[in-house]
Design an enzyme around this catalytic site. Structure first.
Site, PDB file in Angstrom:
ATOM      1  N   TYR A 171       0.834  -1.204   0.000  1.00  0.00           N
ATOM      2  CA  TYR A 171       0.000   0.000   0.000  1.00  0.00           C
ATOM      3  C   TYR A 171       0.867   1.252   0.000  1.00  0.00           C
ATOM      4  O   TYR A 171       2.087   1.183   0.198  1.00  0.00           O
ATOM      5  CB  TYR A 171      -0.962  -0.005   1.189  1.00  0.00           C
ATOM      6  CG  TYR A 171      -0.360   0.332   2.544  1.00  0.00           C
ATOM      7  CD1 TYR A 171       0.483  -0.553   3.203  1.00  0.00           C
ATOM      8  CD2 TYR A 171      -0.640   1.545   3.177  1.00  0.00           C
ATOM      9  CE1 TYR A 171       1.015  -0.248   4.454  1.00  0.00           C
ATOM     10  CE2 TYR A 171      -0.121   1.855   4.428  1.00  0.00           C
ATOM     11  CZ  TYR A 171       0.705   0.956   5.054  1.00  0.00           C
ATOM     12  OH  TYR A 171       1.235   1.258   6.288  1.00  0.00           O
TER      13      TYR A 171
ATOM     14  N   ARG B  71       8.271   4.262  -4.495  1.00  0.00           N
ATOM     15  CA  ARG B  71       8.318   3.240  -3.437  1.00  0.00           C
ATOM     16  C   ARG B  71       7.310   2.124  -3.719  1.00  0.00           C
ATOM     17  O   ARG B  71       7.585   0.953  -3.442  1.00  0.00           O
ATOM     18  CB  ARG B  71       8.057   3.862  -2.069  1.00  0.00           C
ATOM     19  CG  ARG B  71       8.248   2.830  -0.954  1.00  0.00           C
ATOM     20  CD  ARG B  71       8.163   3.440   0.421  1.00  0.00           C
ATOM     21  NE  ARG B  71       6.870   4.040   0.643  1.00  0.00           N
ATOM     22  CZ  ARG B  71       6.578   4.845   1.665  1.00  0.00           C
ATOM     23  NH1 ARG B  71       7.511   5.150   2.551  1.00  0.00           N
ATOM     24  NH2 ARG B  71       5.380   5.355   1.810  1.00  0.00           N
TER      25      ARG B  71
ATOM     26  N   LYS C 122       6.400  -1.999   1.923  1.00  0.00           N
ATOM     27  CA  LYS C 122       5.217  -1.427   2.588  1.00  0.00           C
ATOM     28  C   LYS C 122       4.024  -2.366   2.432  1.00  0.00           C
ATOM     29  O   LYS C 122       3.125  -2.120   1.620  1.00  0.00           O
ATOM     30  CB  LYS C 122       4.930  -0.023   2.037  1.00  0.00           C
ATOM     31  CG  LYS C 122       4.048   0.811   2.955  1.00  0.00           C
ATOM     32  CD  LYS C 122       4.115   2.275   2.567  1.00  0.00           C
ATOM     33  CE  LYS C 122       3.092   3.126   3.287  1.00  0.00           C
ATOM     34  NZ  LYS C 122       3.193   3.146   4.737  1.00  0.00           N
TER      35      LYS C 122
ATOM     36  N   LEU D 183      10.865   1.174   7.340  1.00  0.00           N
ATOM     37  CA  LEU D 183      10.302   1.641   6.073  1.00  0.00           C
ATOM     38  C   LEU D 183      11.104   2.859   5.599  1.00  0.00           C
ATOM     39  O   LEU D 183      11.463   3.721   6.411  1.00  0.00           O
ATOM     40  CB  LEU D 183       8.830   2.033   6.249  1.00  0.00           C
ATOM     41  CG  LEU D 183       8.167   2.394   4.926  1.00  0.00           C
ATOM     42  CD1 LEU D 183       7.933   1.158   4.068  1.00  0.00           C
ATOM     43  CD2 LEU D 183       6.861   3.133   5.143  1.00  0.00           C
TER      44      LEU D 183
ATOM     45  N   GLU E 282      11.706   2.336  14.534  1.00  0.00           N
ATOM     46  CA  GLU E 282      10.826   3.406  14.056  1.00  0.00           C
ATOM     47  C   GLU E 282       9.546   3.392  14.869  1.00  0.00           C
ATOM     48  O   GLU E 282       9.418   2.601  15.814  1.00  0.00           O
ATOM     49  CB  GLU E 282      10.540   3.240  12.556  1.00  0.00           C
ATOM     50  CG  GLU E 282       9.886   1.916  12.221  1.00  0.00           C
ATOM     51  CD  GLU E 282       9.732   1.658  10.717  1.00  0.00           C
ATOM     52  OE1 GLU E 282       9.659   2.605   9.945  1.00  0.00           O
ATOM     53  OE2 GLU E 282       9.661   0.469  10.357  1.00  0.00           O
TER      54      GLU E 282
ATOM     55  N   ARG F 288      -7.745 -20.413  -1.916  1.00  0.00           N
ATOM     56  CA  ARG F 288      -6.758 -20.253  -0.841  1.00  0.00           C
ATOM     57  C   ARG F 288      -5.663 -21.307  -0.947  1.00  0.00           C
ATOM     58  O   ARG F 288      -5.937 -22.501  -0.897  1.00  0.00           O
ATOM     59  CB  ARG F 288      -7.450 -20.352   0.525  1.00  0.00           C
ATOM     60  CG  ARG F 288      -6.499 -20.076   1.679  1.00  0.00           C
ATOM     61  CD  ARG F 288      -7.193 -20.089   3.027  1.00  0.00           C
ATOM     62  NE  ARG F 288      -6.220 -19.811   4.077  1.00  0.00           N
ATOM     63  CZ  ARG F 288      -5.438 -20.745   4.638  1.00  0.00           C
ATOM     64  NH1 ARG F 288      -5.541 -22.000   4.261  1.00  0.00           N
ATOM     65  NH2 ARG F 288      -4.554 -20.415   5.555  1.00  0.00           N
TER      66      ARG F 288
HETATM   67  N1  PDD Z   1       2.794   5.013   7.406  1.00  0.00           N
HETATM   68  N2  PDD Z   1       7.447   3.740   9.031  1.00  0.00           N
HETATM   69  C1  PDD Z   1       6.305   3.027   9.010  1.00  0.00           C
HETATM   70  C2  PDD Z   1       6.276   1.707   9.689  1.00  0.00           C
HETATM   71  C3  PDD Z   1       5.169   3.536   8.346  1.00  0.00           C
HETATM   72  O1  PDD Z   1       4.039   2.818   8.313  1.00  0.00           O
HETATM   73  C4  PDD Z   1       5.237   4.805   7.732  1.00  0.00           C
HETATM   74  C5  PDD Z   1       4.071   5.394   6.991  1.00  0.00           C
HETATM   75  C6  PDD Z   1       6.456   5.513   7.799  1.00  0.00           C
HETATM   76  C7  PDD Z   1       6.624   6.876   7.161  1.00  0.00           C
HETATM   77  O2  PDD Z   1       6.635   6.780   5.761  1.00  0.00           O
HETATM   78  P1  PDD Z   1       6.157   8.010   4.846  1.00  0.00           P
HETATM   79  O3  PDD Z   1       6.936   9.189   5.279  1.00  0.00           O
HETATM   80  O4  PDD Z   1       6.472   7.572   3.476  1.00  0.00           O
HETATM   81  O5  PDD Z   1       4.671   8.161   5.116  1.00  0.00           O
HETATM   82  C8  PDD Z   1       7.530   4.950   8.445  1.00  0.00           C
HETATM   83  C9  PDD Z   1       1.624   5.470   6.688  1.00  0.00           C
HETATM   84  C10 PDD Z   1       1.447   6.937   6.746  1.00  0.00           C
HETATM   85  C11 PDD Z   1       0.411   4.681   7.154  1.00  0.00           C
HETATM   86  O6  PDD Z   1       0.571   3.495   7.340  1.00  0.00           O
HETATM   87  O7  PDD Z   1      -0.672   5.257   7.283  1.00  0.00           O
END
Ligand code: PDD
Length: 285
Positions: A33, A52, A148, A205, A180, A100
């Protein structure tokens, strides 16, 4: 308001949009996503999110549902059809529908492709003014956090544990160092004024906002080092903050009950937030 969402080539009212119960995104979290912020009806950091997405698809051998130009056009159509001024566009690609089976379906199986918008009321939330309180939790996620994927159960559990403790969010810790946040990248500002954040690898990420912050910090002549930090180092830091497409740059003022600095949002986080938003809005498409 009933949103218009995009599902596999069609724009439909959200109540009529459907994916199969056999979809591998649903059964196996076999999906990736992206979340792209929208400010003033324009997309923030879109090229980075698209790049990405391509990388995530490639790492998992997921078929691409559309070209970059088509993906941009769908984002814009959704923003327009939903009259979205402020919020974000969520995009998801799954390996599609198949009986499945742990083995992937045959390569011709069309991916499922879903996008929808989510509105927000303000850029400056009370949390930004007050700063976040975070709790540390062990990082029990899988080893490819650079992809992601929609495997977000553990981050959701971590968020709930933070809330149970009366905090706003959780920071993951692995081998004694912060990786993170549940849905954001984590930073501290050390006592000598250096911004420190973990280097890119498989364990975090590769945030698109992180990349932008690196550029902005360079322009502001702020020092950045890509080096991990411990919870104790974060508690003893001058400032701390997070970045994401949802939070932009948001200060962190408390970690596991200990105030960071004077317990109020710090000047570097506030400067970075303002400079990031200014640049991101100027480049929005
Ligand atoms: N999340 N680390 C993780 C685990 C994340 O899920 C996200 C983003 C980030 C920051 O990435 P970016 O700057 O590209 O948004 C870091 C999104 C916003 C979400 O899951 O809603």
């Amino acid at each position: 308001m009933t949103r218009i969402v995009y599902v596999n080539g069609a724009y439909r009212p959200e109540t009529e949009a459907k994916v199969s119960v056999f979809d591998r995104g649903f059964l196996f979290a076999d999906a990736v996503y992206e979340v792209t912020a929208v400010i003033g009806g324009k997309l923030i950091d879109f090229p980075g999110h698209c790049a990405r997405l391509r990388r995530s698809l490639g790492e998992l051998g997921l078929p691409s549902p559309a070209t970059d130009e088509e993906i941009l056009a769908i984002h814009r159509e959704l923003v327009s059809r939903n009259a979205l001024d402020l919020g974000h566009v969520y995009l998801m690609v799954t390996r599609g529908e198949a009986d499945r089976d742990f083995a992937f379906p045959k390569a011709e199986t069309p991916p499922s492709f879903v996008l929808f918008t989510q509105a927000r009321t303000a850029i400056e939330t009370p949390e930004v003014g007050r700063g976040l309180r975070v709790a540390s939790v062990p990082d029990l996620r899988w080893g490819r956090r650079d992809i992601k994927t929609v495997q977000l159960l553990y981050p959701s559990m971590a968020k709930m544990e933070a809330k149970r403790q009366g905090k706003d969010d959780a920071w993951f810790v692995e081998n004694g160092e912060v990786t993170e946040g549940t849905s954001n990248n984590a930073y501290i500002v050390t006592q000598d004024g250096t911004i420190r954040t973990r280097a890119l690898g498989h364990d975090i990420l590769h945030g698109i906002t992180r990349a932008a912050i690196m550029r902005v910090a360079g322009e502001l002549e702020l020092r950045i080092e890509e080096k991990p930090f411990t919870i104790a180092e974060a508690q003893g830091a001058r400032e701390a903050f997070i970045t994401s497409a949802g939070a932009f740059v948001t200060p962190v003022v408390e970690i596991d009950g200990a105030a960071v600095g004077d317990g109020r949002p710090g000047p570097i986080a506030r400067r970075l937030r303002a400079a990031y938003l200014e640049a991101a809005i100027a480049q929005a498409i």
